[in-house]
Design a protein around this motif. Structure first.
Motif, short mmCIF file in Angstrom:
data_model
loop_
_atom_site.label_atom_id
_atom_site.label_comp_id
_atom_site.label_asym_id
_atom_site.label_seq_id
_atom_site.Cartn_x
_atom_site.Cartn_y
_atom_site.Cartn_z
N TYR A 174 -11.41 46.51 54.22
CA TYR A 174 -10.16 47.09 54.66
C TYR A 174 -10.16 48.59 54.44
O TYR A 174 -10.91 49.12 53.62
CB TYR A 174 -8.98 46.49 53.87
CG TYR A 174 -8.84 45.00 54.00
CD1 TYR A 174 -8.90 44.17 52.88
CD2 TYR A 174 -8.65 44.42 55.24
CE1 TYR A 174 -8.77 42.80 52.99
CE2 TYR A 174 -8.52 43.04 55.36
CZ TYR A 174 -8.58 42.24 54.23
OH TYR A 174 -8.45 40.89 54.36
N HIS A 175 -9.32 49.27 55.14
CA HIS A 175 -9.06 50.68 54.89
C HIS A 175 -7.56 50.91 55.05
O HIS A 175 -6.88 50.12 55.70
CB HIS A 175 -9.84 51.58 55.84
CG HIS A 175 -9.46 51.37 57.29
ND1 HIS A 175 -9.99 50.34 58.04
CD2 HIS A 175 -8.59 52.03 58.11
CE1 HIS A 175 -9.48 50.38 59.26
NE2 HIS A 175 -8.63 51.38 59.34
N LYS A 176 -7.07 51.94 54.43
CA LYS A 176 -5.63 52.24 54.51
C LYS A 176 -5.24 52.50 55.96
O LYS A 176 -5.84 53.32 56.64
CB LYS A 176 -5.30 53.46 53.64
CG LYS A 176 -3.86 53.93 53.74
CD LYS A 176 -2.88 52.92 53.21
CE LYS A 176 -1.46 53.47 53.24
NZ LYS A 176 -0.46 52.48 52.82
N TYR A 177 -4.23 51.77 56.42
CA TYR A 177 -3.84 51.94 57.81
C TYR A 177 -3.20 53.31 58.03
O TYR A 177 -2.48 53.83 57.19
CB TYR A 177 -2.90 50.82 58.27
CG TYR A 177 -1.57 50.74 57.56
CD1 TYR A 177 -0.44 51.31 58.14
CD2 TYR A 177 -1.41 50.05 56.36
CE1 TYR A 177 0.81 51.22 57.52
CE2 TYR A 177 -0.18 49.95 55.74
CZ TYR A 177 0.91 50.54 56.32
OH TYR A 177 2.14 50.44 55.72
N LEU A 178 -3.52 53.92 59.16
CA LEU A 178 -3.05 55.26 59.50
C LEU A 178 -2.21 55.18 60.76
O LEU A 178 -2.51 54.41 61.68
CB LEU A 178 -4.23 56.22 59.72
CG LEU A 178 -5.16 56.41 58.52
CD1 LEU A 178 -6.36 57.25 58.93
CD2 LEU A 178 -4.43 57.05 57.35
N LEU A 218 0.75 42.45 54.73
CA LEU A 218 -0.32 43.42 54.44
C LEU A 218 -0.96 43.91 55.73
O LEU A 218 -1.27 43.10 56.63
CB LEU A 218 -1.38 42.78 53.55
CG LEU A 218 -0.90 42.20 52.21
CD1 LEU A 218 -2.02 41.41 51.54
CD2 LEU A 218 -0.42 43.32 51.29
N ILE A 219 -1.17 45.21 55.82
CA ILE A 219 -1.93 45.82 56.91
C ILE A 219 -3.13 46.52 56.29
O ILE A 219 -2.97 47.41 55.44
CB ILE A 219 -1.08 46.83 57.70
CG1 ILE A 219 0.17 46.17 58.26
CG2 ILE A 219 -1.89 47.47 58.82
CD1 ILE A 219 -0.10 45.11 59.30
N ASN A 271 -4.31 34.79 57.28
CA ASN A 271 -5.23 35.90 57.55
C ASN A 271 -5.48 35.94 59.05
O ASN A 271 -6.14 35.03 59.59
CB ASN A 271 -6.55 35.72 56.80
CG ASN A 271 -6.42 36.06 55.33
OD1 ASN A 271 -5.38 36.53 54.88
ND2 ASN A 271 -7.48 35.83 54.57
N PHE A 272 -4.95 36.95 59.73
CA PHE A 272 -5.13 37.06 61.17
C PHE A 272 -6.45 37.77 61.49
O PHE A 272 -6.93 38.59 60.70
CB PHE A 272 -3.97 37.85 61.79
CG PHE A 272 -2.67 37.11 61.81
CD1 PHE A 272 -2.36 36.24 62.83
CD2 PHE A 272 -1.74 37.29 60.78
CE1 PHE A 272 -1.15 35.56 62.84
CE2 PHE A 272 -0.54 36.60 60.79
CZ PHE A 272 -0.25 35.73 61.82
N MET A 314 -8.24 47.02 62.31
CA MET A 314 -6.99 46.77 61.63
C MET A 314 -6.83 45.27 61.40
O MET A 314 -7.08 44.47 62.29
CB MET A 314 -5.81 47.27 62.48
CG MET A 314 -4.48 47.22 61.75
SD MET A 314 -3.13 46.73 62.81
CE MET A 314 -3.33 44.96 62.76
N VAL A 315 -6.45 44.88 60.19
CA VAL A 315 -6.32 43.46 59.85
C VAL A 315 -4.90 43.20 59.32
O VAL A 315 -4.41 43.92 58.46
CB VAL A 315 -7.36 43.04 58.79
CG1 VAL A 315 -7.17 41.57 58.40
CG2 VAL A 315 -8.77 43.25 59.34
N LEU A 316 -4.29 42.14 59.86
CA LEU A 316 -2.94 41.73 59.45
C LEU A 316 -3.04 40.50 58.57
O LEU A 316 -3.76 39.55 58.87
CB LEU A 316 -2.09 41.43 60.69
CG LEU A 316 -0.75 40.72 60.46
CD1 LEU A 316 0.23 41.64 59.73
CD2 LEU A 316 -0.16 40.27 61.80
#
Length: 413
Positions: A224-228, A64-65, A28-29, A1-3
Motif C-alpha cells: 500500500y501507499h498513502k492515497y493522494l 481504508l484506502i 478486501n476489494f 489504489m486498494v479499498l
C-alpha cells in the motif's frame, strides 16, 4: 489504489432502539474488477455503498484506502478524486440538456472531458441522438443510461452503481453490464443488483449480504501507499452559465408564479377592504339602538327558570323592544309508544328563504316545524303529534312542516 472495509458495523438509532444493518463485515476489494453486492431489501446494500462513498460513517470499524483510514475531515476531496456514483433515481438536472448533464459532474471534479471518449461512451450506450434533449423528454431507461455515461466520464478509480440495470430491458441490461465489465478492466466497479442471474454471468466476485458471511478477500496484494488526491486543473465551473440556463428553463414557471402571487396579494387587499367596510356598516347599525338587535333573552335563575307574566309584560311594554317571541327549550320528551326523543328547539321566523320539503309555516301556537334529520330519525311526517310532560302538565305539538337541514344542523324542531 486498494479499498478495504475492516470489521464494519452499521446501525441506526430510533430513540432508545437500534436497527442493525451491517455487522462486523470485512472486505478486501481488488484494485480493479467488477464486484457485485446482492441481498434482499433491507439487507444493507445501499448502506454499504454509502459507507464506501463516504456519505455515511460506520458505527464501528474502518474504511481504508491504500491501508490508511478514510479521513472524513477531507471527505469532499476523497469523493472528488476517487468516487463516481450511479444513483437508482438518475439525479439529472431538468434545465440542462443531456450533453450538459454529462459533462457537469466531470467539471465539478475538475476533469477534462475528451470529446472522442464521450462519443465512444454515448454511442455504446445508444444515447448519442439524445444529447440535445432535456431529461423530461427521456424514458426511464434512457435516463439510467445517461447516468451511467456521466459516471464513466469522470474516470474515477471507484465506480458505485445502485441497480444500474433496473429500468432497462434484457438486451440493454446485458449491454450495460458488458460496458461495466469493460470499464472494470482499469477501475473498481461495485454494483448492486437484484438480478442474480445477470450478475453471476459477468462477475465471480459477489458479496451476498443474505449469507451472513463476514469476510471477503478479493485482493491478495498487500503493498500500500498513502492515497493522494488529484489536484483540480480545470477552470472553475461557469456558475453563471448554469444559473442562466435554469432561469431560462423555468421562465414560464417563474412568470406564472409571479402572476399568481400578484393576484393573491390583490385578492387579499380586496378582502381586507371588504371586511373593514362590513365591520364599519355593522358598527353604524348597532349605534342606532343596541337593544333592538337582541335576538334572545334568557333567564339565569336556577330557582325559577321561566319568566313570570309580570316580567314578560315589562319586556312587551319596553319601547326599545320591537317584537317578542318565545322559545321552548327541552332536552327530551315522549312520542308515541314511550319512545324518548333527544331534540333541540329553535325559534324560526317565517321567511321567503325557508325551503320546505313538505307542509307550511305554523299558523297556530301548538304547531311546530322539524328539520329533515329529525323527521328521518323518528319517522315523523306532517300532522304527526308529539306530546311532552313539563311540571306534570301535558303539552301537544303538531308537525306543520318539514324544512331542509340547512336551517339548523342536528335533530331540531
Amino acid at each position: 489504489m486498494v479499498l478495504q472495509l475492516s470489521h464494519i458495523t452499521k446501525f441506526y438509532k430510533f430513540g432508545k432502539h437500534k436497527q442493525l444493518v451491517l455487522n462486523d463485515l470485512s472486505i478486501n476489494f481488488p484494485r480493479f474488477g467488477l464486484v457485485a453486492v446482492v441481498g434482499k431489501s433491507g439487507s444493507g446494500k445501499s448502506t454499504l455503498l454509502n459507507l464506501i462513498a463516504g456519505i455515511e460513517k460506520p458505527s464501528n470499524g474502518k474504511v481504508l484506502i491504500d491501508g490508511h483510514e478514510l479521513n472524513y475531515s477531507q471527505i469532499d476531496k476523497y469523493q472528488q478524486s476517487y468516487i463516481s456514483y450511479v444513483y437508482q433515481f438518475y439525479n439529472l438536472i431538468e434545465s440542462l440538456t443531456v450533453y450538459e448533464n454529462l459533462i457537469l459532474l466531470s467539471e465539478i471534479k475538475g476533469r477534462t472531458v475528451s470529446l472522442n471518449y464521450l462519443k465512444t461512451i454515448t454511442e455504446r450506450l445508444k444515447i448519442t441522438p439524445l444529447l440535445d434533449c432535456f431529461p423530461s423528454e427521456l424514458s426511464g431507461g434512457q435516463k439510467q443510461r445517461v447516468g451511467l455515461a456521466r459516471a464513466f466520464l469522470c474516470n474515477t478509480p471507484i465506480l458505485l452503481a445502485d441497480e444500474p440495470t433496473g429500468a432497462l430491458n434484457k438486451l440493454l441490461a446485458s449491454e450495460v453490464m458488458e460496458f461495466l465489465r469493460f470499464y472494470a478492466k482499469k477501475h473498481l466497479v461495485i454494483v448492486i443488483s437484484h438480478n442474480y442471474q445477470l450478475i453471476t454471468k459477468y462477475s465471480k466476485m459477489i458479496i451476498d449480504l443474505d449469507s451472513h458471511q463476514n469476510n471477503y478477500n478479493f485482493n491478495q496484494e498487500t503493498r500500500y501507499h498513502k492515497y493522494l488526491y488529484q489536484q483540480v486543473s480545470s477552470p472553475l465551473i461557469k456558475i453563471k452559465f448554469y444559473l442562466k440556463r435554469q432561469l431560462l428553463y423555468q421562465k414560464k414557471k417563474i412568470v406564472m408564479m409571479f402572476c399568481s402571487q400578484l393576484f393573491t396579494i390583490i385578492a387579499f387587499v380586496l378582502l381586507l377592504s371588504g371586511i373593514n367596510g362590513g365591520w364599519n356598516y355593522i358598527k353604524t347599525c348597532l349605534k342606532s339602538d343596541p337593544i333592538k338587535e337582541i335576538i334572545e333573552i334568557s333567564k339565569k335563575d336556577y330557582n325559577e327558570m321561566n319568566f313570570t307574566d309580570k316580567q314578560i309584560n315589562v319586556l312587551k311594554n319596553d319601547s326599545l323592544v320591537t317584537s317578542l317571541n318565545y322559545k321552548l327549550d327541552f332536552s327530551f320528551g315522549i312520542f308515541k309508544t314511550d319512545q324518548e326523543l333527544q331534540l333541540e328547539s329553535y325559534q324560526v321566523h317565517d321567511s321567503d328563504y325557508i325551503e320546505y320539503l313538505n307542509g307550511k309555516f305554523p299558523s297556530q301556537n301548538d304547531q311546530i316545524m322539524i328539520n329533515q334529520e329529525t323527521a328521518h330519525k323518528y319517522s315523523l311526517d306532517i300532522n304527526d303529534k308529539l306530546y311532552f310532560i313539563i311540571d306534570e302538565n301535558t303539552y301537544y305539538l303538531s308537525v306543520s312542516a318539514i324544512i331542509k337541514d340547512y336551517i339548523n344542523n342536528g335533530t331540531n324542531i
